[in-house]
Scaffold this motif. Sequence first.
Motif, PDB file in Angstrom:
ATOM      1  N   GLU A  55       0.855  -1.180   0.000  1.00  0.00           N
ATOM      2  CA  GLU A  55       0.000   0.000   0.000  1.00  0.00           C
ATOM      3  C   GLU A  55       0.895   1.235   0.000  1.00  0.00           C
ATOM      4  OE1 GLU A  55      -3.182   2.510   2.737  1.00  0.00           O
ATOM      5  OE2 GLU A  55      -2.204   0.721   3.545  1.00  0.00           O
ATOM      6  N   TYR A  56       0.723   2.081  -1.018  1.00  0.00           N
ATOM      7  CA  TYR A  56       1.482   3.328  -1.113  1.00  0.00           C
ATOM      8  C   TYR A  56       0.595   4.478  -0.628  1.00  0.00           C
ATOM      9  CZ  TYR A  56       4.543   0.615  -4.214  1.00  0.00           C
ATOM     10  OH  TYR A  56       5.382  -0.341  -4.745  1.00  0.00           O
ATOM     11  N   GLY A  57       1.158   5.329   0.217  1.00  0.00           N
ATOM     12  CA  GLY A  57       0.361   6.426   0.740  1.00  0.00           C
ATOM     13  C   GLY A  57       1.224   7.541   1.291  1.00  0.00           C
ATOM     14  N   PRO A  94      -6.025  11.937   3.728  1.00  0.00           N
ATOM     15  CA  PRO A  94      -7.212  11.492   4.474  1.00  0.00           C
ATOM     16  C   PRO A  94      -7.757  10.150   4.004  1.00  0.00           C
ATOM     17  CG  PRO A  94      -7.766  13.289   2.986  1.00  0.00           C
ATOM     18  CD  PRO A  94      -6.276  13.183   2.979  1.00  0.00           C
ATOM     19  N   HIS A  95      -7.594   9.855   2.703  1.00  0.00           N
ATOM     20  CA  HIS A  95      -8.084   8.572   2.191  1.00  0.00           C
ATOM     21  C   HIS A  95      -7.202   7.422   2.659  1.00  0.00           C
ATOM     22  CE1 HIS A  95     -10.951  10.780  -0.145  1.00  0.00           C
ATOM     23  NE2 HIS A  95     -10.009  11.420  -0.817  1.00  0.00           N
ATOM     24  N   CYS A  96      -5.906   7.704   2.834  1.00  0.00           N
ATOM     25  CA  CYS A  96      -5.013   6.688   3.396  1.00  0.00           C
ATOM     26  C   CYS A  96      -5.417   6.375   4.838  1.00  0.00           C
ATOM     27  CB  CYS A  96      -3.564   7.170   3.358  1.00  0.00           C
ATOM     28  SG  CYS A  96      -2.965   7.579   1.696  1.00  0.00           S
ATOM     29  N   HIS A  97      -5.804   7.423   5.563  1.00  0.00           N
ATOM     30  CA  HIS A  97      -6.255   7.217   6.944  1.00  0.00           C
ATOM     31  C   HIS A  97      -7.548   6.402   6.966  1.00  0.00           C
ATOM     32  CE1 HIS A  97      -6.857   8.029  11.188  1.00  0.00           C
ATOM     33  NE2 HIS A  97      -8.091   8.398  10.908  1.00  0.00           N
ATOM     34  N   GLU A  98      -8.418   6.675   6.012  1.00  0.00           N
ATOM     35  CA  GLU A  98      -9.667   5.914   5.916  1.00  0.00           C
ATOM     36  C   GLU A  98      -9.382   4.437   5.670  1.00  0.00           C
ATOM     37  OE1 GLU A  98     -13.757   5.839   3.175  1.00  0.00           O
ATOM     38  OE2 GLU A  98     -12.230   7.376   2.879  1.00  0.00           O
ATOM     39  N   CYS A 110       8.085   4.774  -4.390  1.00  0.00           N
ATOM     40  CA  CYS A 110       6.875   5.358  -4.988  1.00  0.00           C
ATOM     41  C   CYS A 110       7.174   5.890  -6.382  1.00  0.00           C
ATOM     42  CB  CYS A 110       6.355   6.483  -4.093  1.00  0.00           C
ATOM     43  SG  CYS A 110       6.013   5.952  -2.393  1.00  0.00           S
ATOM     44  N   GLU A 111       8.346   6.505  -6.543  1.00  0.00           N
ATOM     45  CA  GLU A 111       8.724   7.013  -7.859  1.00  0.00           C
ATOM     46  C   GLU A 111       8.961   5.862  -8.829  1.00  0.00           C
ATOM     47  OE1 GLU A 111      12.075   9.536  -7.370  1.00  0.00           O
ATOM     48  OE2 GLU A 111      11.010  10.999  -6.107  1.00  0.00           O
ATOM     49  N   ALA A 112       9.599   4.815  -8.352  1.00  0.00           N
ATOM     50  CA  ALA A 112       9.857   3.664  -9.217  1.00  0.00           C
ATOM     51  C   ALA A 112       8.562   2.988  -9.650  1.00  0.00           C
ATOM     52  CB  ALA A 112      10.765   2.664  -8.503  1.00  0.00           C
ATOM     53  N   ALA A 113       7.574   2.972  -8.742  1.00  0.00           N
ATOM     54  CA  ALA A 113       6.283   2.354  -9.052  1.00  0.00           C
ATOM     55  C   ALA A 113       5.358   3.298  -9.818  1.00  0.00           C
ATOM     56  CB  ALA A 113       5.603   1.897  -7.761  1.00  0.00           C
ATOM     57  N   LYS A 114       5.794   4.564 -10.012  1.00  0.00           N
ATOM     58  CA  LYS A 114       5.012   5.578 -10.738  1.00  0.00           C
ATOM     59  C   LYS A 114       3.636   5.778 -10.099  1.00  0.00           C
ATOM     60  CE  LYS A 114       7.385   4.702 -15.113  1.00  0.00           C
ATOM     61  NZ  LYS A 114       7.254   4.357 -16.551  1.00  0.00           N
ATOM     62  N   ILE A 115       3.654   5.982  -8.786  1.00  0.00           N
ATOM     63  CA  ILE A 115       2.416   6.201  -8.049  1.00  0.00           C
ATOM     64  C   ILE A 115       1.891   7.605  -8.334  1.00  0.00           C
ATOM     65  CG2 ILE A 115       1.367   6.282  -5.766  1.00  0.00           C
ATOM     66  CD1 ILE A 115       2.273   3.489  -6.736  1.00  0.00           C
ATOM     67  N   LYS A 116       0.625   7.707  -8.714  1.00  0.00           N
ATOM     68  CA  LYS A 116       0.020   8.991  -9.077  1.00  0.00           C
ATOM     69  C   LYS A 116      -0.926   9.521  -8.011  1.00  0.00           C
ATOM     70  CE  LYS A 116       0.271   8.031 -14.040  1.00  0.00           C
ATOM     71  NZ  LYS A 116      -0.511   7.928 -15.302  1.00  0.00           N
ATOM     72  N   GLY A 117      -1.483   8.672  -7.189  1.00  0.00           N
ATOM     73  CA  GLY A 117      -2.427   9.107  -6.164  1.00  0.00           C
ATOM     74  C   GLY A 117      -2.366   8.203  -4.957  1.00  0.00           C
ATOM     75  N   TYR A 118      -2.921   8.675  -3.861  1.00  0.00           N
ATOM     76  CA  TYR A 118      -2.879   7.927  -2.599  1.00  0.00           C
ATOM     77  C   TYR A 118      -4.297   7.660  -2.095  1.00  0.00           C
ATOM     78  CZ  TYR A 118       1.734  10.164  -2.737  1.00  0.00           C
ATOM     79  OH  TYR A 118       2.962  10.624  -3.117  1.00  0.00           O
ATOM     80  N   PRO A 119      -4.527   6.494  -1.491  1.00  0.00           N
ATOM     81  CA  PRO A 119      -3.613   5.349  -1.482  1.00  0.00           C
ATOM     82  C   PRO A 119      -3.655   4.604  -2.808  1.00  0.00           C
ATOM     83  CG  PRO A 119      -5.635   4.754  -0.386  1.00  0.00           C
ATOM     84  CD  PRO A 119      -5.787   6.202  -0.751  1.00  0.00           C
ATOM     85  N   GLY A 146      -7.104   4.361  -4.809  1.00  0.00           N
ATOM     86  CA  GLY A 146      -8.218   4.690  -3.929  1.00  0.00           C
ATOM     87  C   GLY A 146      -8.392   3.700  -2.793  1.00  0.00           C
ATOM     88  N   VAL A 147      -9.309   4.009  -1.898  1.00  0.00           N
ATOM     89  CA  VAL A 147      -9.583   3.141  -0.755  1.00  0.00           C
ATOM     90  C   VAL A 147     -10.253   1.858  -1.244  1.00  0.00           C
ATOM     91  CG1 VAL A 147     -10.770   2.952   1.456  1.00  0.00           C
ATOM     92  CG2 VAL A 147      -9.845   5.162   0.728  1.00  0.00           C
ATOM     93  N   GLN A 148      -9.731   0.736  -0.825  1.00  0.00           N
ATOM     94  CA  GLN A 148     -10.275  -0.569  -1.228  1.00  0.00           C
ATOM     95  C   GLN A 148     -10.936  -1.240  -0.024  1.00  0.00           C
ATOM     96  OE1 GLN A 148     -10.082  -1.275  -4.474  1.00  0.00           O
ATOM     97  NE2 GLN A 148      -8.820   0.562  -4.784  1.00  0.00           N
ATOM     98  N   SER A 149     -12.088  -1.840  -0.261  1.00  0.00           N
ATOM     99  CA  SER A 149     -12.742  -2.581   0.821  1.00  0.00           C
ATOM    100  C   SER A 149     -11.917  -3.816   1.161  1.00  0.00           C
ATOM    101  CB  SER A 149     -14.157  -2.989   0.404  1.00  0.00           C
ATOM    102  OG  SER A 149     -14.107  -3.972  -0.627  1.00  0.00           O
ATOM    103  N   LEU A 150     -12.043  -4.298   2.383  1.00  0.00           N
ATOM    104  CA  LEU A 150     -11.307  -5.489   2.789  1.00  0.00           C
ATOM    105  C   LEU A 150     -11.756  -6.713   1.992  1.00  0.00           C
ATOM    106  CD1 LEU A 150     -11.045  -5.038   6.664  1.00  0.00           C
ATOM    107  CD2 LEU A 150      -9.625  -4.098   4.823  1.00  0.00           C
ATOM    108  N   GLU A 151     -13.022  -6.745   1.652  1.00  0.00           N
ATOM    109  CA  GLU A 151     -13.536  -7.851   0.834  1.00  0.00           C
ATOM    110  C   GLU A 151     -12.848  -7.881  -0.532  1.00  0.00           C
ATOM    111  OE1 GLU A 151     -15.515 -10.312   1.310  1.00  0.00           O
ATOM    112  OE2 GLU A 151     -16.468  -9.894   3.246  1.00  0.00           O
ATOM    113  N   LYS A 152     -12.685  -6.711  -1.138  1.00  0.00           N
ATOM    114  CA  LYS A 152     -12.047  -6.660  -2.455  1.00  0.00           C
ATOM    115  C   LYS A 152     -10.582  -7.063  -2.357  1.00  0.00           C
ATOM    116  CE  LYS A 152     -11.194  -3.703  -6.465  1.00  0.00           C
ATOM    117  NZ  LYS A 152     -11.414  -2.383  -7.089  1.00  0.00           N
TER     118      LYS A 152
END
Length: 316
Positions: free
Chosen positions: A229-231, A236-240, A270-279, A290-296
Amino acid sequence: MIRRRSTPWLHRWSRILIAAIALLGILDTIYLTLVEWGVIKEALCPTTGFIDCNAVLNSAYAKVFGIPLSVFGFFAYAGMAALALGPLLINPQEQKALRSKMEQLTWLALFAGATAMLFFSGYLLYLMVFAIGKLCIYCLFSTVFSIALFVITLFGHTWEDIGQLFFTGIVVGMIALIGTLGVYASARTPTTTAGDTTTLGQVGSPIQNNSGSAEIALARHLTQVGAKEYGAYWCPHCHEQKELFGKEAAAEVDYVECDPKGVNPRPQLCEAAKIKGYPTWEIKGQKYEGVQSLEKLADLTGYKGPRNFKNSLPGR
């Protein structure tokens, strides 16, 4: 014969220009609000170098009392447009005295509003550069609009009492700056002071939820299968996302802090993985923003353990 002095073009068109710039500001803030509320998944913005709109919009400074700043900006621009166009709606032939009075009153209000917006936008620019370390082009547009509104209100009208104008600008500017500093004082994230000097850095809000056995089992499974998980600590979405796991399970997740100011940062990953948004989750070579449900997360990783998760995403 004395020729009548012509009115400068800026004075003739100043109210229309103010309304036009305010309209651009309204469109800008509506777009940002839709992004903040998730109607638009993410802002259409380059994420190279110093420019990263989503990093700015996901920061702790993007909301005040839980409300996106763009909402306040919308009402500010709408107010400027109303003040600029209001007197023009009064027929000068039928109500000349009323229109003249409204023009004088609204000019002072326009100057006060533009001054407050200028100071507020200036502080937000400071936060983007020195606190967040990223710039948002839409926020920069808003800053340019605020500067333009201030310049037009200052030079687009013949001010008879310069002393009153100067005094108004100083008072409004001080109130705007003090109020802004007071509002954002609570948004500044604390720094850890514990004895473990290897984890010094800025941290986000503490996790309130506790974990159940299912959350802990899933978190350990995610780590075993190489999910990351990148964040960022201010996101605030990472905290969620962390609240969905709970404090115990969140500690088991392979979390990569992308902000160099955070605890145990690993921005190079994060730069190597080309992360554009968090999480952003990286699972089996695929990225899920984006925030993913535990089920997903369980489905994506083939988790076979218990699924009596305690927490779920709002509305689900």
